[in-house]
Design a protein around this motif. Sequence first.
Motif, short mmCIF file in Angstrom:
data_model
loop_
_atom_site.label_atom_id
_atom_site.label_comp_id
_atom_site.label_asym_id
_atom_site.label_seq_id
_atom_site.Cartn_x
_atom_site.Cartn_y
_atom_site.Cartn_z
N THR A 174 22.11 63.76 81.37
CA THR A 174 23.02 62.67 81.72
C THR A 174 23.56 62.88 83.13
OG1 THR A 174 25.02 63.80 80.91
CG2 THR A 174 23.76 62.50 79.30
N PRO A 175 23.98 61.81 83.81
CA PRO A 175 24.65 61.97 85.11
C PRO A 175 25.91 62.82 85.03
CG PRO A 175 23.97 59.69 84.79
CD PRO A 175 23.75 60.39 83.48
N MET A 176 26.61 62.74 83.90
CA MET A 176 27.82 63.54 83.74
C MET A 176 27.50 65.03 83.71
SD MET A 176 31.11 63.29 83.45
CE MET A 176 31.52 61.67 82.78
N ALA A 177 26.41 65.40 83.06
CA ALA A 177 26.02 66.82 83.00
C ALA A 177 25.61 67.34 84.38
CB ALA A 177 24.88 67.00 82.00
N VAL A 178 24.86 66.53 85.13
CA VAL A 178 24.45 66.93 86.47
C VAL A 178 25.67 67.10 87.37
CG1 VAL A 178 23.15 66.25 88.52
CG2 VAL A 178 22.20 65.82 86.25
N THR A 179 26.58 66.13 87.30
CA THR A 179 27.78 66.17 88.12
C THR A 179 28.67 67.36 87.75
OG1 THR A 179 27.74 63.76 88.33
CG2 THR A 179 29.81 64.86 88.86
N SER A 180 28.84 67.59 86.47
CA SER A 180 29.71 68.68 86.02
C SER A 180 29.17 70.04 86.42
CB SER A 180 29.88 68.61 84.50
OG SER A 180 30.49 67.39 84.11
N SER A 181 27.86 70.23 86.31
CA SER A 181 27.29 71.53 86.71
C SER A 181 27.48 71.79 88.19
CB SER A 181 25.80 71.56 86.36
OG SER A 181 25.08 70.59 87.11
N VAL A 231 17.90 74.45 92.84
CA VAL A 231 17.62 73.50 91.76
C VAL A 231 18.20 72.14 92.09
CG1 VAL A 231 17.95 73.05 89.30
CG2 VAL A 231 17.59 75.38 90.10
N ASP A 232 19.40 72.12 92.66
CA ASP A 232 20.03 70.86 93.04
C ASP A 232 19.51 70.34 94.37
OD1 ASP A 232 21.55 70.77 90.74
OD2 ASP A 232 23.22 71.86 91.63
N LEU A 233 19.26 71.25 95.31
CA LEU A 233 18.81 70.82 96.63
C LEU A 233 17.44 70.16 96.58
CD1 LEU A 233 19.97 73.85 98.82
CD2 LEU A 233 21.05 71.61 98.60
N GLN A 234 16.62 70.54 95.61
CA GLN A 234 15.31 69.93 95.47
C GLN A 234 15.38 68.54 94.86
OE1 GLN A 234 13.30 72.89 93.10
NE2 GLN A 234 12.49 73.96 94.89
N ARG A 235 16.53 68.19 94.31
CA ARG A 235 16.69 66.89 93.66
C ARG A 235 17.98 66.23 94.16
NH1 ARG A 235 14.78 70.66 90.15
NH2 ARG A 235 12.79 70.16 89.15
N LEU A 236 18.06 66.06 95.46
CA LEU A 236 19.27 65.50 96.07
C LEU A 236 19.52 64.07 95.62
CD1 LEU A 236 19.11 66.87 99.73
CD2 LEU A 236 20.65 67.57 97.90
N GLU A 237 18.45 63.29 95.40
CA GLU A 237 18.64 61.90 94.96
C GLU A 237 19.30 61.85 93.58
OE1 GLU A 237 14.96 62.02 97.60
OE2 GLU A 237 15.74 63.13 95.88
N VAL A 238 18.82 62.71 92.68
CA VAL A 238 19.40 62.74 91.33
C VAL A 238 20.84 63.22 91.38
CG1 VAL A 238 19.19 63.73 89.02
CG2 VAL A 238 17.13 63.09 90.30
N LEU A 239 21.10 64.22 92.21
CA LEU A 239 22.46 64.75 92.32
C LEU A 239 23.41 63.72 92.91
CD1 LEU A 239 24.48 67.08 92.17
CD2 LEU A 239 23.66 67.84 94.41
N ALA A 240 23.02 63.12 94.04
CA ALA A 240 23.88 62.11 94.67
C ALA A 240 24.03 60.88 93.78
CB ALA A 240 23.31 61.72 96.03
N GLY A 241 22.93 60.47 93.15
CA GLY A 241 23.00 59.32 92.26
C GLY A 241 23.90 59.55 91.07
N PHE A 252 27.51 59.14 92.20
CA PHE A 252 27.85 57.71 92.33
C PHE A 252 27.93 57.03 90.96
CE2 PHE A 252 26.40 58.14 96.80
CZ PHE A 252 27.48 57.52 97.42
N SER A 253 27.06 57.44 90.03
CA SER A 253 27.08 56.82 88.71
C SER A 253 28.37 57.12 87.97
CB SER A 253 25.87 57.32 87.89
OG SER A 253 24.65 56.93 88.48
N MET A 275 28.76 50.30 93.14
CA MET A 275 28.60 51.75 93.16
C MET A 275 27.71 52.23 92.01
SD MET A 275 31.53 54.73 93.28
CE MET A 275 32.29 53.97 94.71
N SER A 276 27.90 51.67 90.82
CA SER A 276 27.10 52.06 89.67
C SER A 276 25.63 51.72 89.89
CB SER A 276 27.62 51.36 88.40
OG SER A 276 28.95 51.72 88.14
N MET A 277 25.38 50.54 90.42
CA MET A 277 24.01 50.12 90.68
C MET A 277 23.34 51.04 91.70
SD MET A 277 22.61 46.47 92.14
CE MET A 277 23.35 46.77 93.76
N PHE A 278 24.06 51.36 92.77
CA PHE A 278 23.52 52.23 93.81
C PHE A 278 23.22 53.62 93.26
CE2 PHE A 278 24.26 55.15 97.46
CZ PHE A 278 23.18 54.77 98.22
N GLY A 279 24.14 54.16 92.47
CA GLY A 279 23.93 55.48 91.90
C GLY A 279 22.77 55.52 90.93
#
Length: 205
Positions: A40-47, A101-111, A114-115, A129-133
């Motif tokens: 989930t975006p929440m798990a990526v953001t929280s980590s 791990v995060d630097l290789q997936r900057l789009e997923v991290l940044a998205g 934003f999500s 913002m939700s759409m962009f993320g």
Amino acid sequence: MAGAGWAAKVPTIASRVYFLLIILQIPLFRVPCRSGLCTTPMAVTSSQLISSDVFPTAAVKALLYPGAVVDGLISTMTIPKWNDILDLYNLTAAKSASAMVDLQRLEVLAGSYFSVAGAFVGLMKPGRMSMFGTLLVVWGLVKESFLGKPPNTDPATAVFIYPTMFFALFCAFSSVKYDLNRVTRKQQARPAAKPLQSSAKSKLK
């Protein structure tokens, strides 16, 4: 008029549904992250927040707790303890995990950032913002799935997109509020093209 009133409510409803998808941590994808595998975006953001010490630990727990409660009730019919939240999401080892791990997936991290932010902002005022993320996350997942960047040979940790991701994308697009009345007024305010004086005179002749 009734149809126009219902159309005006669509962004608000879509924003609330999108918020529930994010805050309740409905699995949308599977991608390697600092805590192992995030769905989930929440798990990526929280980590990322835990590893960088940007937010207090209590704030990160507050973000994760609603989803942990729902998951606990569904899987074991129990409510997880507040002190066990970081262990449930394997965040205690996130600080020592490699940042690559995060630097290789900057789009997923940044998205994901934003999500999550767009989900909360959308409760007050639906926006883009939700759409962009969500689009950033989808692009990052598609890039890795089809282009193989970064390469991953382990099927157990390979990137995967759940069908719920497309529902989240639909909600994100629907949460964008378009002012149809403003567009109509602009079209009506455009001056009508006037015939040239020479053509008018030629008709008189």
